[in-house]
Enzyme design. Structure first.
Site, PDB file in Angstrom:
ATOM      1  CG  ASN A  83      -6.429  -0.953   0.940  1.00 42.62           C
ATOM      2  OD1 ASN A  83      -5.735  -0.473   0.049  1.00 42.62           O
ATOM      3  ND2 ASN A  83      -5.931  -1.421   2.067  1.00 42.62           N
ATOM      4  CB  CYS A  90      -0.950   0.005   1.189  1.00 43.14           C
ATOM      5  SG  CYS A  90      -2.119  -1.349   1.119  1.00 43.14           S
ATOM      6  CG  HIS A 130      -3.270   3.567   2.062  1.00 42.52           C
ATOM      7  ND1 HIS A 130      -3.654   3.166   0.803  1.00 42.52           N
ATOM      8  CD2 HIS A 130      -3.306   2.463   2.839  1.00 42.52           C
ATOM      9  CE1 HIS A 130      -3.911   1.865   0.825  1.00 42.52           C
ATOM     10  NE2 HIS A 130      -3.713   1.416   2.058  1.00 42.52           N
TER      11      HIS A 130
HETATM   12  N1  ACO Z   1     -18.421  -8.599   8.920  1.00 41.13           N
HETATM   13  C1  ACO Z   1     -18.901  -8.855  10.150  1.00 41.13           C
HETATM   14  N2  ACO Z   1     -18.081  -9.129  11.179  1.00 41.13           N
HETATM   15  C2  ACO Z   1     -16.758  -9.189  10.957  1.00 41.13           C
HETATM   16  C3  ACO Z   1     -16.208  -8.954   9.671  1.00 41.13           C
HETATM   17  C4  ACO Z   1     -17.097  -8.667   8.638  1.00 41.13           C
HETATM   18  N3  ACO Z   1     -16.683  -8.398   7.385  1.00 41.13           N
HETATM   19  N4  ACO Z   1     -14.863  -9.061   9.754  1.00 41.13           N
HETATM   20  C5  ACO Z   1     -14.572  -9.351  11.023  1.00 41.13           C
HETATM   21  N5  ACO Z   1     -15.707  -9.452  11.759  1.00 41.13           N
HETATM   22  C6  ACO Z   1     -15.858  -9.744  13.167  1.00 41.13           C
HETATM   23  C7  ACO Z   1     -14.696 -10.511  13.713  1.00 41.13           C
HETATM   24  O1  ACO Z   1     -14.875 -11.917  13.492  1.00 41.13           O
HETATM   25  C8  ACO Z   1     -14.759 -10.164  15.179  1.00 41.13           C
HETATM   26  O2  ACO Z   1     -15.755 -10.948  15.807  1.00 41.13           O
HETATM   27  P1  ACO Z   1     -15.545 -11.533  17.290  1.00 41.13           P
HETATM   28  O3  ACO Z   1     -15.416 -10.323  18.169  1.00 41.13           O
HETATM   29  O4  ACO Z   1     -16.792 -12.305  17.496  1.00 41.13           O
HETATM   30  O5  ACO Z   1     -14.300 -12.344  17.209  1.00 41.13           O
HETATM   31  C9  ACO Z   1     -15.235  -8.723  15.184  1.00 41.13           C
HETATM   32  O6  ACO Z   1     -15.839  -8.510  13.911  1.00 41.13           O
HETATM   33  C10 ACO Z   1     -14.128  -7.692  15.381  1.00 41.13           C
HETATM   34  O7  ACO Z   1     -13.039  -8.021  14.509  1.00 41.13           O
HETATM   35  P2  ACO Z   1     -11.763  -7.111  14.398  1.00 41.13           P
HETATM   36  O8  ACO Z   1     -10.816  -7.701  13.396  1.00 41.13           O
HETATM   37  O9  ACO Z   1     -11.236  -6.803  15.752  1.00 41.13           O
HETATM   38  O10 ACO Z   1     -12.459  -5.802  13.784  1.00 41.13           O
HETATM   39  P3  ACO Z   1     -11.825  -4.368  13.580  1.00 41.13           P
HETATM   40  O11 ACO Z   1     -12.679  -3.367  14.257  1.00 41.13           O
HETATM   41  O12 ACO Z   1     -10.371  -4.339  13.861  1.00 41.13           O
HETATM   42  O13 ACO Z   1     -12.042  -4.147  12.014  1.00 41.13           O
HETATM   43  C11 ACO Z   1     -10.696  -4.216  10.017  1.00 41.13           C
HETATM   44  C12 ACO Z   1     -11.431  -5.024  11.098  1.00 41.13           C
HETATM   45  C13 ACO Z   1     -11.707  -3.392   9.283  1.00 41.13           C
HETATM   46  C14 ACO Z   1     -10.013  -5.180   9.065  1.00 41.13           C
HETATM   47  C15 ACO Z   1      -9.654  -3.294  10.679  1.00 41.13           C
HETATM   48  O14 ACO Z   1      -8.906  -4.027  11.603  1.00 41.13           O
HETATM   49  C16 ACO Z   1      -8.699  -2.642   9.715  1.00 41.13           C
HETATM   50  O15 ACO Z   1      -9.073  -1.795   8.915  1.00 41.13           O
HETATM   51  N6  ACO Z   1      -7.389  -2.962   9.815  1.00 41.13           N
HETATM   52  C17 ACO Z   1      -6.319  -2.273   9.069  1.00 41.13           C
HETATM   53  C18 ACO Z   1      -6.332  -2.540   7.607  1.00 41.13           C
HETATM   54  C19 ACO Z   1      -5.189  -1.783   6.975  1.00 41.13           C
HETATM   55  O16 ACO Z   1      -5.055  -0.578   7.104  1.00 41.13           O
HETATM   56  N7  ACO Z   1      -4.289  -2.476   6.310  1.00 41.13           N
HETATM   57  C20 ACO Z   1      -3.099  -1.822   5.820  1.00 41.13           C
HETATM   58  C21 ACO Z   1      -3.087  -1.640   4.416  1.00 41.13           C
HETATM   59  S1  ACO Z   1      -3.458  -3.109   3.549  1.00 41.13           S
HETATM   60  C22 ACO Z   1      -2.076  -3.562   2.653  1.00 41.13           C
HETATM   61  O17 ACO Z   1      -0.989  -3.108   2.811  1.00 41.13           O
HETATM   62  C23 ACO Z   1      -2.279  -4.691   1.668  1.00 41.13           C
END
Ligand code: ACO
Length: 332
Positions: A289, A118, A259
């Site tokens: 993304n 990214c 980003h």
């Molecule tokens: N729909 C419904 N529920 C979901 C989904 C979904 N799509 N995905 C995860 N959940 C659930 C999980 O199973 C979890 O359930 P549990 O509490 O029962 O275990 C709950 O939601 C919370 O999961 P988290 O992973 O803690 O959710 P979070 O609030 O962190 O959001 C996300 C997830 C959106 C992926 C976030 O962590 C994020 O944006 N991370 C950073 C991404 C990023 O910036 N990446 C860098 C660039 S990418 C690259 O370089 C290729």
């Protein structure tokens, strides 16, 4: 010192036609429009058509940037493509783009790819800036392009909701004067490879369960929550580093072009800069993304709709797999 600056004289972008909205996605995996919007800010993403390659997206964005710059492909001296999803293992997608653009010719201009996930566009901009500021190139095309949908595990709701396909490009010109790239800052920390990666590759072999004779295509895997926390810290640090390096105050920045990974991460960087969201370019809602393409896609939108104006101070930043992170400060 040559006194030359790398000025962005044209921007362009391209998104594939097919839209994949949250409601349609919720029929494929256990998720909901409400969950995706509230956790990420994403409403829809674009998916490249069958046979539509990263080089096709990159070429279309590049053509638009050249048009805006008022240059022809033959005027280019350098092409850099930032991508994680190249057409082929080799040659570089940039070589293919050179040919598709019609920038192949008697000059045989250099063309190569950069892989920093990214942060790829910021890395590529950093490299191009060195060529231009040193006087060894006059015009460069820098593209961020991805068909990320091809390496997404469409059964993993934690990742498939996030990514989309697209391309963004800039044409840079080496010029005297105040306008142009003021500084770039790039970093990497290889301790976090396993938090965000795509499995499988020519050297490490096939991902689990695939024919080991084939390199296979890996799928993006991410420990989202841990990546999220590191991204917020890394982006906060890069913003401070950029301001300090240039002896600037937060209030000197007119536009943040971040980003486009997650609206919550974008908001936290804006808060760090004491910026209102009306000074932040947000496009993540419409294309998710797009990895290396996301910063130039957002930049192109804000340039074309007239928000970014000559003299404005523009801060671009990104964070991604590696981990890699970086920024570019530009006086428009
Ligand atoms: N729909 C419904 N529920 C979901 C989904 C979904 N799509 N995905 C995860 N959940 C659930 C999980 O199973 C979890 O359930 P549990 O509490 O029962 O275990 C709950 O939601 C919370 O999961 P988290 O992973 O803690 O959710 P979070 O609030 O962190 O959001 C996300 C997830 C959106 C992926 C976030 O962590 C994020 O944006 N991370 C950073 C991404 C990023 O910036 N990446 C860098 C660039 S990418 C690259 O370089 C290729």
């Amino acid at each position: 010192m040559s006194g030359l600056r790398a000025r962005i004289i044209g921007t362009g972008s391209y998104l594939p036609e097919r839209r994949l909205g949250n409601v349609e996605l919720a029929k494929m995996v256990d998720t909901s429009d409400e969950w995706i919007k509230s956790r990420t800010g994403i409403s829809e993403r674009r998916i490249a058509a069958e046979g539509e390659l990263t080089s096709d997206l990159a070429t279309k964005a590049g053509q638009k940037a050249l048009e805006k710059a008022g240059l022809a492909p033959k005027d280019l001296d350098l092409i850099i493509v930032a991508t994680t999803t190249p057409d082929l293992i080799f040659p570089a997608t940039a070589s293919i783009v050179q040919k598709k653009l019609g920038a192949d010719g008697p000059k045989n201009i250099p063309a190569f790819d950069i892989q920093a996930v990214c942060t790829g566009f910021i890395y590529a901009l950093t490299v191009a800036e060195k060529f231009l500021a040193s006087g060894s190139c006059k015009h460069a095309l820098v593209v961020g392009a991805e068909t990320f949908s091809r390496i997404v595990d469409w059964e993993d709701r934690g990742t498939c909701i996030l990514f989309g396909d697209g391309a963004g490009a800039v044409v840079l010109s080496a010029e005297q004067g105040d306008a142009g790239i003021i500084s770039t800052h790039i970093h990497a920390d290889g301790n976090y490879v396993d938090l965000l990666r795509a499995s499988g590759g020519p050297s490490s072999g096939a991902p689990d369960g695939q024919d080991p004779r084939l390199p296979g295509l890996g799928a993006a895997q991410m420990r989202g929550n841990e990546v999220y926390k590191r991204a917020v810290v890394g982006l906060g640090q890069i913003v401070d580093e950029t301001l300090e390096a240039n002896n600037l105050q937060k209030s000197d920045i007119d536009w943040l072009v971040p980003h486009q990974a997650n609206l919550r991460i974008i908001k936290s960087t804006a808060k760090r800069l004491s910026m209102g969201m009306d000074q932040v370019v947000v496009t993540v809602d419409r294309h998710g993304n797009t990895s290396a393409a996301s910063v130039p896609l957002a930049l192109d939108e804000a340039v074309r709709d007239g928000r970014i104006q000559p003299g404005h101070m523009v801060l671009m930043e990104a964070f991604g797999g590696g981990f890699t992170w970086g920024s570019a400060l530009v006086r428009w």
